[in-house]
Design a protein around this motif. Structure first.
Motif: not given
Length: 104
Positions: A27-39
């Protein structure tokens, strides 16, 4: 607008996203959790990858999952492969020269 696949993979964050979803849909949230950036930034990257058909979306209940479009990656591999063949030929020629010099 259809984006250029090579522009899409030029960005290191998008390449990292491709690596993440290569093994399993996320999911986009799961992907975003791997980066130091905004959703929102991750969503923009996902939109670009989707527009150039490197990733596909699949709705599962209330969630959208992104997964790698393997056939599209093969296009990149085919393009790169032509250069791989050139370099392999040159390296083989260099090996031959070095072998000849070593014997002499």
């Amino acid at each position: 607008m259809r984006r250029d696949i090579f522009q899409a993979i030029a960005d290191p964050t998008r390449r990292a996203i491709i690596t993440l979803i290569a093994l399993q849909a996320m999911t986009p949230n799961a992907i975003a959790d791997n980066f130091n950036t905004t959703r929102q930034a991750v969503s923009k990257h996902l939109r670009i990858l989707t527009e150039c058909e490197l990733v596909k979306q699949q709705q599962q209940g209330r969630e959208i999952y992104y997964s790698l479009e393997v056939e599209k990656i093969k296009e990149v591999d085919q393009w790169v492969n032509q250069f791989r063949e050139i370099w392999e030929t040159r390296f083989n020629q260099l090996d031959d020269v070095l072998s000849t010099l070593k014997k002499g």
